[in-house]
Design an enzyme around this catalytic site. Sequence first.
Site, PDB file in Angstrom:
ATOM      1  N   GLY A 265      57.696  63.592  52.589  1.00 17.00           N
ATOM      2  CA  GLY A 265      58.326  62.897  51.592  1.00 17.00           C
ATOM      3  C   GLY A 265      60.202  62.524  51.811  1.00 17.00           C
ATOM      4  O   GLY A 265      60.816  61.695  51.261  1.00 17.00           O
TER       5      GLY A 265
ATOM      6  N   ASN B  87      46.897  60.530  52.249  1.00 17.54           N
ATOM      7  CA  ASN B  87      46.821  61.279  51.016  1.00 17.54           C
ATOM      8  C   ASN B  87      47.086  59.841  50.465  1.00 17.54           C
ATOM      9  O   ASN B  87      48.539  60.223  49.918  1.00 17.54           O
ATOM     10  CB  ASN B  87      47.180  62.710  51.179  1.00 17.54           C
ATOM     11  CG  ASN B  87      47.304  62.995  50.050  1.00 17.54           C
ATOM     12  OD1 ASN B  87      47.260  62.443  48.399  1.00 17.54           O
ATOM     13  ND2 ASN B  87      48.320  64.015  49.976  1.00 17.54           N
TER      14      ASN B  87
ATOM     15  N   HIS C  67      47.245  71.598  47.452  1.00 18.95           N
ATOM     16  CA  HIS C  67      48.770  70.568  48.568  1.00 18.95           C
ATOM     17  C   HIS C  67      49.794  71.203  47.483  1.00 18.95           C
ATOM     18  O   HIS C  67      50.150  71.151  46.565  1.00 18.95           O
ATOM     19  CB  HIS C  67      48.546  69.312  48.187  1.00 18.95           C
ATOM     20  CG  HIS C  67      49.235  68.323  48.541  1.00 18.95           C
ATOM     21  ND1 HIS C  67      50.217  68.222  48.145  1.00 18.95           N
ATOM     22  CD2 HIS C  67      49.363  67.349  49.969  1.00 18.95           C
ATOM     23  CE1 HIS C  67      51.499  67.811  48.928  1.00 18.95           C
ATOM     24  NE2 HIS C  67      50.699  67.158  49.871  1.00 18.95           N
TER      25      HIS C  67
ATOM     26  N   GLU D 192      51.549  71.422  56.171  1.00 16.12           N
ATOM     27  CA  GLU D 192      52.409  71.256  55.832  1.00 16.12           C
ATOM     28  C   GLU D 192      53.508  71.553  54.821  1.00 16.12           C
ATOM     29  O   GLU D 192      54.099  72.093  54.537  1.00 16.12           O
ATOM     30  CB  GLU D 192      52.001  70.491  54.294  1.00 16.12           C
ATOM     31  CG  GLU D 192      50.564  69.325  54.932  1.00 16.12           C
ATOM     32  CD  GLU D 192      50.626  68.248  54.012  1.00 16.12           C
ATOM     33  OE1 GLU D 192      50.419  67.325  54.702  1.00 16.12           O
ATOM     34  OE2 GLU D 192      50.640  68.435  52.623  1.00 16.12           O
TER      35      GLU D 192
ATOM     36  N   SER E 177      56.124  63.617  56.863  1.00 13.09           N
ATOM     37  CA  SER E 177      56.732  62.319  57.177  1.00 13.09           C
ATOM     38  C   SER E 177      55.569  62.226  58.859  1.00 13.09           C
ATOM     39  O   SER E 177      56.843  61.592  59.717  1.00 13.09           O
ATOM     40  CB  SER E 177      58.138  63.152  57.302  1.00 13.09           C
ATOM     41  OG  SER E 177      59.432  62.903  56.710  1.00 13.09           O
TER      42      SER E 177
ATOM     43  N   LYS F 168      48.448  59.956  47.213  1.00 10.55           N
ATOM     44  CA  LYS F 168      48.921  60.889  46.383  1.00 10.55           C
ATOM     45  C   LYS F 168      48.750  59.700  45.184  1.00 10.55           C
ATOM     46  O   LYS F 168      47.250  59.204  44.691  1.00 10.55           O
ATOM     47  CB  LYS F 168      50.223  60.984  46.883  1.00 10.55           C
ATOM     48  CG  LYS F 168      50.454  61.951  48.106  1.00 10.55           C
ATOM     49  CD  LYS F 168      52.131  62.309  47.639  1.00 10.55           C
ATOM     50  CE  LYS F 168      51.717  63.205  49.381  1.00 10.55           C
ATOM     51  NZ  LYS F 168      52.973  63.777  49.420  1.00 10.55           N
TER      52      LYS F 168
ATOM     53  N   GLU G  19      52.307  69.944  46.395  1.00  9.61           N
ATOM     54  CA  GLU G  19      52.404  69.284  44.799  1.00  9.61           C
ATOM     55  C   GLU G  19      51.688  69.817  43.985  1.00  9.61           C
ATOM     56  O   GLU G  19      52.094  69.658  42.801  1.00  9.61           O
ATOM     57  CB  GLU G  19      52.275  67.562  45.044  1.00  9.61           C
ATOM     58  CG  GLU G  19      53.313  67.250  45.927  1.00  9.61           C
ATOM     59  CD  GLU G  19      53.589  66.092  47.129  1.00  9.61           C
ATOM     60  OE1 GLU G  19      52.264  65.518  46.105  1.00  9.61           O
ATOM     61  OE2 GLU G  19      53.883  65.800  47.557  1.00  9.61           O
TER      62      GLU G  19
END
Length: 254
Positions: A176, A9, A98, A170, A216, A11, A100
Amino acid sequence: MRKVMIAGNWKMNKTFSEGVELALALNEELKDGTGDVEVVVCPPAVDLKGVAEVIEQNDAPFGLGAQNVYWEEKGAFTGETAPDMLTAIGAGYCIIGHSERRGYFGETDEDINKKAKALMAHGIVPISCCGEPLEIREAGTHVEFVVNQIKADTADLVIDDPAKYVIAYEPIWAIGTGKTATADDAQEVCGAIRETLVEIFGAETAAEIRVLYGGSANEKNIADLVAKPDVDGALVGGASLKAPQFAEMVKNAQ
Ligand code: 13P
């Protein structure tokens, strides 16, 4: 038998030319093949066509995915992308839900459910994300939280080909941050997801749905993660942005 999947991904990283460059470099790194691993890259929307051309012209050993989709067919939905538009440029996969998008753009389980149905109606493989925030993990209710997401995200979903519906667990606190969930943490939740899929779709279908881990994940921890019985690969952010590192990850997932 579930095929391990490693999906990158990207992003909101890589301009069009940088995306083409990364795809070309990845093709070079993976020129000896990907073994039994299904590899997918998910660039930003404006890079999709460029990466599709790299894949087509080089017969590259990876698939193409988008990072988002809208569930309507066409019309006055400024800024959105329809499933047909993804198919037309050769994207066979699409990330939905996701954290985000849930967190910054208000995407709900109901939206994610509609997106999954729209994608599957067009033969595009959803990579449907779920995962708990830190406070839920600390309260110890993460399994219940994720199971409820799965139930809502798959409501009334009909799965004809279970190899074409993918879930990515996730945990938000691991994205991250450099804090990977341990392989046992990942297995705990991915195993609970599998049990939920058995309840919803039956054992045979549940046994063929891939459940990825994300947060990660990198070339160093991937082997331990995929060694777990219910972890079928990874959805990768940071470590997918450098071709040698991502290729190493694919190798170590074999
Ligand atoms: P990182 O691998 O950078 O933690 O990102 C994970 C992720 O959000 C992939 O979708």
